[in-house]
Design a protein around this motif. Sequence first.
Motif, mmCIF file in Angstrom:
data_model
loop_
_atom_site.group_PDB
_atom_site.id
_atom_site.type_symbol
_atom_site.label_atom_id
_atom_site.label_comp_id
_atom_site.label_asym_id
_atom_site.label_seq_id
_atom_site.Cartn_x
_atom_site.Cartn_y
_atom_site.Cartn_z
ATOM 1 N N THR A 40 0.873 -1.183 0.000
ATOM 2 C CA THR A 40 0.000 0.000 0.000
ATOM 3 C C THR A 40 0.901 1.221 0.000
ATOM 4 O O THR A 40 1.034 1.901 1.016
ATOM 5 N N GLU A 63 -0.503 -0.078 -5.182
ATOM 6 C CA GLU A 63 -1.363 0.976 -4.645
ATOM 7 C C GLU A 63 -2.752 0.857 -5.262
ATOM 8 O O GLU A 63 -2.902 0.759 -6.476
ATOM 9 N N ILE A 64 -3.777 0.861 -4.410
ATOM 10 C CA ILE A 64 -5.153 0.735 -4.873
ATOM 11 C C ILE A 64 -5.721 2.069 -5.337
ATOM 12 O O ILE A 64 -6.593 2.125 -6.200
ATOM 13 N N ASN A 65 -5.207 3.165 -4.768
ATOM 14 C CA ASN A 65 -5.754 4.499 -5.019
ATOM 15 C C ASN A 65 -5.240 5.051 -6.343
ATOM 16 O O ASN A 65 -4.067 5.403 -6.482
ATOM 17 N N GLU A 66 -6.126 5.159 -7.316
ATOM 18 C CA GLU A 66 -5.744 5.610 -8.649
ATOM 19 C C GLU A 66 -5.149 7.006 -8.633
ATOM 20 O O GLU A 66 -4.292 7.345 -9.459
ATOM 21 N N TYR A 68 -2.969 8.224 -6.791
ATOM 22 C CA TYR A 68 -1.530 8.235 -6.514
ATOM 23 C C TYR A 68 -0.690 7.658 -7.660
ATOM 24 O O TYR A 68 0.520 7.865 -7.690
ATOM 25 N N ILE A 69 -1.314 6.925 -8.573
ATOM 26 C CA ILE A 69 -0.533 6.165 -9.555
ATOM 27 C C ILE A 69 0.296 7.062 -10.461
ATOM 28 O O ILE A 69 1.496 6.823 -10.674
ATOM 29 N N ASN A 73 4.374 6.990 -10.718
ATOM 30 C CA ASN A 73 5.075 6.714 -11.974
ATOM 31 C C ASN A 73 6.049 7.829 -12.329
ATOM 32 O O ASN A 73 7.149 7.577 -12.835
ATOM 33 N N TYR A 85 2.443 -0.793 -9.474
ATOM 34 C CA TYR A 85 1.392 -1.708 -9.911
ATOM 35 C C TYR A 85 0.099 -1.290 -9.227
ATOM 36 O O TYR A 85 0.008 -1.273 -7.999
ATOM 37 N N GLN A 86 -0.901 -0.865 -10.028
ATOM 38 C CA GLN A 86 -2.183 -0.487 -9.436
ATOM 39 C C GLN A 86 -3.026 -1.729 -9.205
ATOM 40 O O GLN A 86 -3.367 -2.450 -10.150
#
Length: 501
Positions: A40, A63-66, A68-69, A73, A85-86
């Motif tokens: 996480t 990370e599940i929260n889009e 932050y992706i 990156n 990796y989302q």
Amino acid sequence: MIDNRREMGDWQTPLEFATLCCRIISDTYGFMPAHIIEPTCGIGNFIEAARNVFVDTPVLGIEINEAYIDYLNQRFSEDDLVEIYQANYLQETRPMETTAAHSTLVLGNPPWVTNSTLSSLGSGNLPEKRNFKGLRGIDAMTGESNFDICEWIILHALNTFSGDDDMLAMLCKTSVARNVCIELAKAGAKTACTMLSFDSKKIFDISAAACLLICDFRAEELRICQGDIAEPDVTTDLVFTGKGLREVLPDEIASFHGSSVLTWRQGVKHDCGRVMELQRTSAGFINKLGESVCIEDDFIYPYVKSSKSRHLVIKDDDVTMAVPMTQHIIGEDTSHLEADAPLFWQYLQKHSDLFDARKSSIYRNAPRFAMFGVGDYSYAKYKVAVSGFYKEPVFAIAYGKKPIMFDDTCYFLPFNNVGDARVCMLLLNSPSVKRYYSTIAFLDSKRPYSKKVLSQLDFAAALNSVGINGLNDTAEVLGLPFRISNEEFQQFSVLVSTSLF
């Protein structure tokens, strides 16, 4: 609108603190992982810390929260050893494949939020709903089955370990860490578990006992210990008793550890304070809605909450709060009140919407206006009670013309005669018994003195150790007006040696 930070349990770890955690893994534990997973990763401070300390080790950040992706990156766009990796860590197989490799470190700071909090927020960010610890009955209904998402993630990670050279290091509430250690002990895991406490107010600006939990699978047997993150090489061993964790007991109080033959009871639970918590005035009773309350006297009882429970002697004349009791035992039909107590019934009907709005599942399929924590024991003439909340327990003796009720943050022992209540109250307040309880309790817990903790006293062993002189010395130190006779001492000795109350 959902409070997104609260929903996600989103407390980002400062880079400096994340680096300290990685240094402890590297320097204190001498662990150099071949693979690192951050389940996480948030904004990626643990990833950066890991890359600074373990310079040649690849990191998989999940990370599940889009939201932050894109940031992640960009932050690690030039680092070939970082992969972002989302995904939902609990539902993806990719992390499990990486974890199956040798010398894997699972690192990070999972969400500090419970499943019940997510439900109350209307969040869809919930794992599969099930009583994953297998708790039964009232424990599962009243909160014991409530769990932190952090705990779920940690246990999920530990379940994927396959090598004896892996390690997990995660920040979490200390209560979560203890639960994880207990689960590992129950499973007979060969793991060295260390809980290194830190100041969560300083690091995250939240008030919760917290630690860095390190589970080292290089160990040859189970070991559980605790310490402070400022001195990670100085720790104290804990033992698993089959019921929970505790410190190693000094010889002089070791015999106190056992099971209580007296049954601790929890105070009454109603979840309708605006209607059920009354204030006594010279003109009568007033509820929290500011209404004058006129109901049959036979159904109103003195009521003590945690904040008022710390007097050594509690008499009904000194209690200014009251609670109307709808039942004598759990499950009792309350409809008889319409005939037996028409004024009380009218009062309940007037506020039925508040009763019907109670959220706890314990009231589901229960009689209307039901309470919990009620039984014959609730109506005992004498009680010895303690608040579960305070680090320094005060065991009070309570009695009067009417039985005194305690709220559900308190625990008590019921007695039919004053002699047994006095002996019990002095025994529990004796220095050696209080030392015992403070040793087995975790004082950083929200409720250090739970029923589980209180029930681990062998009354017979403690009474034999303290003796009648010790009881009366305690009475003198506490400034109490009574002393224990030989007859009272012997009567209580027989009670705790032979019977279940």
